[in-house]
Design an enzyme around this catalytic site. Structure first.
Site, PDB file in Angstrom:
ATOM      1  N   ASN A 108       0.862  -1.184   0.000  1.00 11.69           N
ATOM      2  CA  ASN A 108       0.000   0.000   0.000  1.00 11.69           C
ATOM      3  C   ASN A 108       0.899   1.235   0.000  1.00 11.69           C
ATOM      4  OD1 ASN A 108      -2.421   1.549   0.222  1.00 11.69           O
ATOM      5  ND2 ASN A 108      -2.039   1.783   2.418  1.00 11.69           N
ATOM      6  N   HIS A 110       0.804   5.214   1.401  1.00 12.28           N
ATOM      7  CA  HIS A 110       0.040   6.093   2.285  1.00 12.28           C
ATOM      8  C   HIS A 110       0.738   7.449   2.347  1.00 12.28           C
ATOM      9  CE1 HIS A 110      -2.630   7.233   5.509  1.00 12.28           C
ATOM     10  NE2 HIS A 110      -1.587   7.693   6.174  1.00 12.28           N
ATOM     11  N   SER A 137       4.690   6.786   2.594  1.00 12.55           N
ATOM     12  CA  SER A 137       5.260   5.501   3.005  1.00 12.55           C
ATOM     13  C   SER A 137       4.700   4.404   2.108  1.00 12.55           C
ATOM     14  CB  SER A 137       4.869   5.165   4.448  1.00 12.55           C
ATOM     15  OG  SER A 137       5.209   6.215   5.333  1.00 12.55           O
ATOM     16  N   ASP A 146      -3.299   1.074   7.589  1.00 14.20           N
ATOM     17  CA  ASP A 146      -2.074   1.859   7.396  1.00 14.20           C
ATOM     18  C   ASP A 146      -0.966   1.449   8.364  1.00 14.20           C
ATOM     19  OD1 ASP A 146      -3.364   3.250   5.373  1.00 14.20           O
ATOM     20  OD2 ASP A 146      -4.152   4.743   6.746  1.00 14.20           O
TER      21      ASP A 146
HETATM   22  C1  GRF Z   1      -2.437   8.687  -3.106  1.00 17.81           C
HETATM   23  O1  GRF Z   1      -2.249   9.930  -2.520  1.00 17.81           O
HETATM   24  C2  GRF Z   1      -2.055   7.600  -2.148  1.00 17.81           C
HETATM   25  O2  GRF Z   1      -1.071   7.970  -1.247  1.00 17.81           O
HETATM   26  C3  GRF Z   1      -3.356   7.336  -1.439  1.00 17.81           C
HETATM   27  O3  GRF Z   1      -4.332   7.509  -2.425  1.00 17.81           O
HETATM   28  C4  GRF Z   1      -3.883   8.397  -3.427  1.00 17.81           C
HETATM   29  C5  GRF Z   1      -4.063   7.755  -4.744  1.00 17.81           C
HETATM   30  O4  GRF Z   1      -3.778   8.620  -5.812  1.00 17.81           O
HETATM   31  N1  GRF Z   1      -3.343   6.025  -0.848  1.00 17.81           N
HETATM   32  P1  GRF Z   1      -3.833   8.096  -7.302  1.00 17.81           P
HETATM   33  O5  GRF Z   1      -5.230   7.519  -7.536  1.00 17.81           O
HETATM   34  O6  GRF Z   1      -2.769   7.066  -7.487  1.00 17.81           O
HETATM   35  O7  GRF Z   1      -3.613   9.312  -8.137  1.00 17.81           O
END
Ligand code: GRF
Length: 214
Positions: A108, A110, A137, A146
């Site tokens: 993931n 985050h 991260s 998370d």
């Molecule tokens: C990102 O900011 C990521 O950190 C979070 O969700 C967002 C996804 O953005 N988990 P995208 O759809 O890849 O543009």
């Protein structure tokens, strides 16, 4: 052998795009075998189609409960024989059963320097706390939200006049560097998650992972 990757999205999919681009320029020794979205209108689905990647929409609203939805998701991923599951802006909390099924094989991203600011509105919370540094991260997924061992963090400075929107933009750019890098490590079998500890090239990583400063 190329690793088979399933990417789960809910929205724009700019991180998905960064991974597609890195596969195309051969920085990642893998292939995306399916992109799954829980929203039919996720723009990331168009990005996948553009790249000739199979797509699936599984709308959580079509299922009676989380367990049924997660079961359908799990079956779809297994149908494509994915060896790595990449959560890229997938806005659903996953059940412990689902997470355990993909233990040590699910990543993931985050937008905070975990363990700080789990959950939403991470950028505003970092500003409100008076933090000088922020970032993202990339971590392996465990049953806690998370949480899970951190492979890599990017670090950006928070400017004196920073807004949540400008900070989000800054961090987002670094996400597109961080995520493909970790996926590449995993596909090259350089990064391993063993008993909740991470090893990069057989060396134990620090609790907060490899650092990339911007
Ligand atoms: C990102 O900011 C990521 O950190 C979070 O969700 C967002 C996804 O953005 N988990 P995208 O759809 O890849 O543009």
């Amino acid at each position: 052998m190329k690793k088979r990757i399933a990417v789960l999205i809910s929205g724009s999919g700019s991180n998905l795009q960064a991974i597609i681009d890195a596969i195309n320029d051969k920085s990642i020794n893998g292939e995306i075998v399916v992109v799954i979205s829980n929203r039919a209108d996720a723009y990331g689905l168009s990005r996948a189609k553009q790249a000739n990647i199979a797509t699936k929409v599984l709308q959580h609203t079509d299922y009676q409960n989380r367990i049924d939805f997660d079961q359908a998701l799990l079956k779809t991923i297994d149908h494509y024989q994915a060896e790595l599951v990449v959560l890229a802006g997938f806005m659903r909390i996953l059940s412990a059963e689902f997470v355990n099924h993909f233990a040590d094989k699910m990543l993931n991203i985050h937008p905070s320097l975990l363990p700080k600011y789990k959950g939403l509105t991470t950028h505003q919370r970092a500003i409100d706390a008076g933090d000088k540094l922020h970032g993202c991260s990339v971590h392996f997924v465990t049953a806690q939200l998370d949480d899970g061992p951190i492979a890599l963090q990017t670090i950006v400075a928070i400017a004196a006049d920073e807004s949540a929107a400008s900070l989000q933009k800054k961090v987002h750019v670094t996400e597109h560097i961080a995520y493909p890098k970790v996926v590449a490590w995993y596909c090259d079998e350089r990064l391993k998650c063993i008993e909740n500890k991470l090893y990069l090239d057989s060396e134990l990583l620090s609790e907060t992972g490899f650092k990339l400063s911007f």
